[in-house]
Enzyme design. Structure first.
Site, mmCIF file in Angstrom:
data_model
loop_
_atom_site.group_PDB
_atom_site.id
_atom_site.type_symbol
_atom_site.label_atom_id
_atom_site.label_comp_id
_atom_site.label_asym_id
_atom_site.label_seq_id
_atom_site.Cartn_x
_atom_site.Cartn_y
_atom_site.Cartn_z
ATOM 1 N N SER A 23 4.334 8.247 -0.891
ATOM 2 C CA SER A 23 3.456 8.976 -0.979
ATOM 3 C C SER A 23 3.575 10.482 -1.167
ATOM 4 O O SER A 23 2.570 11.079 -1.681
ATOM 5 C CB SER A 23 2.312 8.671 0.145
ATOM 6 O OG SER A 23 3.117 9.178 1.372
ATOM 7 N N TYR A 54 -1.086 8.271 2.174
ATOM 8 C CA TYR A 54 -1.921 6.633 2.000
ATOM 9 C C TYR A 54 -2.162 5.978 3.234
ATOM 10 O O TYR A 54 -2.914 5.318 3.383
ATOM 11 C CB TYR A 54 -0.420 5.862 1.391
ATOM 12 C CG TYR A 54 -0.107 6.004 0.094
ATOM 13 C CD1 TYR A 54 -0.522 6.906 -0.808
ATOM 14 C CD2 TYR A 54 0.949 5.094 -0.339
ATOM 15 C CE1 TYR A 54 -0.251 7.150 -2.117
ATOM 16 C CE2 TYR A 54 1.310 5.410 -1.672
ATOM 17 C CZ TYR A 54 0.806 6.336 -2.455
ATOM 18 O OH TYR A 54 1.425 6.350 -3.772
ATOM 19 N N CYS A 85 8.255 3.906 1.855
ATOM 20 C CA CYS A 85 7.008 4.161 2.441
ATOM 21 C C CYS A 85 6.647 2.825 3.023
ATOM 22 O O CYS A 85 6.474 1.712 2.364
ATOM 23 C CB CYS A 85 5.822 4.490 1.236
ATOM 24 S SG CYS A 85 4.443 4.726 1.742
ATOM 25 N N CYS A 196 7.337 5.390 10.058
ATOM 26 C CA CYS A 196 6.927 6.004 8.783
ATOM 27 C C CYS A 196 8.046 6.996 8.276
ATOM 28 O O CYS A 196 8.461 7.644 9.092
ATOM 29 C CB CYS A 196 5.566 6.905 9.197
ATOM 30 S SG CYS A 196 5.037 7.975 7.669
ATOM 31 N N THR A 197 8.354 6.916 6.991
ATOM 32 C CA THR A 197 9.317 7.748 6.487
ATOM 33 C C THR A 197 9.122 9.152 6.495
ATOM 34 O O THR A 197 10.149 10.146 6.435
ATOM 35 C CB THR A 197 9.805 7.369 5.126
ATOM 36 O OG1 THR A 197 8.597 7.543 4.250
ATOM 37 C CG2 THR A 197 10.361 5.970 4.880
HETATM 38 N N1 DGL Z 1 5.848 7.778 4.429
HETATM 39 C C1 DGL Z 1 4.681 6.899 4.369
HETATM 40 C C2 DGL Z 1 5.201 5.587 5.311
HETATM 41 O O1 DGL Z 1 6.473 5.449 5.623
HETATM 42 C C3 DGL Z 1 3.275 7.084 4.352
HETATM 43 C C4 DGL Z 1 2.554 8.274 4.626
HETATM 44 C C5 DGL Z 1 1.256 8.407 4.458
HETATM 45 O O2 DGL Z 1 1.421 8.826 3.260
HETATM 46 O O3 DGL Z 1 0.413 8.391 5.286
HETATM 47 O O4 DGL Z 1 4.493 4.850 5.440
#
Ligand code: DGL
Length: 276
Positions: A23, A54, A85, A196-197
């Site tokens: 995202s 997201y 993600c 979350c990345t």
């Molecule tokens: N980096 C994403 C993940 O690993 C999402 C972050 C987001 O857009 O909320 O879930």
């Protein structure tokens, strides 16, 4: 006629890139791990920054945006796509596999399995977006890999969005982490999974709040290893043969991505804006 030739004259075919997307800036943690393992691979990274975050949105938004970005990566020639993600993997990877059966997809999931294997006390927490933690895929992951473990979910609403703001978001990151981390040391856990990345970018700030007895678990390198395994199974991937650069694209303002890439990859990188 062999690929790359036209009327007997050899033409230069650009290497098929490995597509990576998130995202926003979070997937750079996976890009960094992948580039470390495959330094000559052509890697095309797309940040869907205009539509981030997201994880605080509904499943329909996540699926629709994932579809747009994945279609774009396929148009760019990617035949291996890393959904870097957790939220998009949770809500959209099955649909993407059905939509593009010719493409190999690697997703990112919270490291519940390694945490259950490594946690001495079998007690750990998972910090992730609300959407990831609300998914059936996450519930299945815990049921399959951590039965009998104490697994404490920490839905971190707003955290990815604050990280996405770069320097401008630091005060908000600190405020949110104060809230989300405060109860954790009292739960007698030994591990916190970064689900979350985006969160590896604030790993130090999380570690500072948890203290030395709690181990932080990030899966970026495990994902990179999986990609390397897949490439080995499929034979030499064109991307491996090429001396191709990393390319960065964003659907939104490029500045934070370019600054984070500088910090994460240690070099200045141009970011192309793409309208998707
Ligand atoms: N980096 C994403 C993940 O690993 C999402 C972050 C987001 O857009 O909320 O879930």
């Amino acid at each position: 006629m062999p690929a790359g030739t036209d009327s007997g004259v050899t033409t230069q075919v650009p290497p098929a890139p490995i597509g990576i997307f998130d995202s926003g800036v979070g997937g750079l943690s996976v890009l960094r791990a992948l580039h470390g393992r495959l330094p000559t691979a052509s890697l095309l990274y797309v940040a869907d920054s205009a539509h981030a975050p997201y994880g605080d949105r509904d499943a329909a938004h996540v699926r629709q945006r994932t579809e747009r970005v994945v279609d774009h990566l396929v148009d760019q020639g990617a035949r291996l796509i890393v959904i870097a993600c957790n939220t998009a993997t949770a809500w959209a990877i099955d649909a993407m596999r059905a939509r593009h059966p010719e493409v190999a997809f690697v997703g990112v999931e919270p490291g519940v399995k390694p945490a259950a294997l490594l946690s001495p006390t079998q007690r750990f927490a998972v910090m992730a977006t609300p959407a990831t933690l609300a998914s059936v895929r996450y519930a299945d992951l815990v049921a399959r890999h951590a039965p009998g473990c104490f697994v404490h979910p920490v839905p971190c609403a707003g955290l990815a969005a604050a990280i996405e703001q770069g320097d401008a978001g630091v005060a908000e990151v600190d405020r949110l982490l104060d809230n989300y981390c405060a109860p954790l040391p009292g739960l007698a856990i030994d591990t916190v999974v970064l689900g979350c990345t985006h969160y590896p970018f604030v790993m130090d700030r999380i570690a500072m709040r948890l203290g030395p007895g709690i181990h932080l678990l990030d899966t970026a390198d495990a994902v990179a290893r999986r990609v390397v395994e897949l490439l080995a199974q499929e034979g030499p991937h064109p991307a491996l043969a090429a001396e191709a650069p990393l390319r960065l694209q964003s659907t939104g303002a490029p500045d934070v991505l370019s600054r984070m890439a500088m910090a994460g990859l240690g070099r200045a990188m141009h970011v192309d804006t793409v309208l998707l």
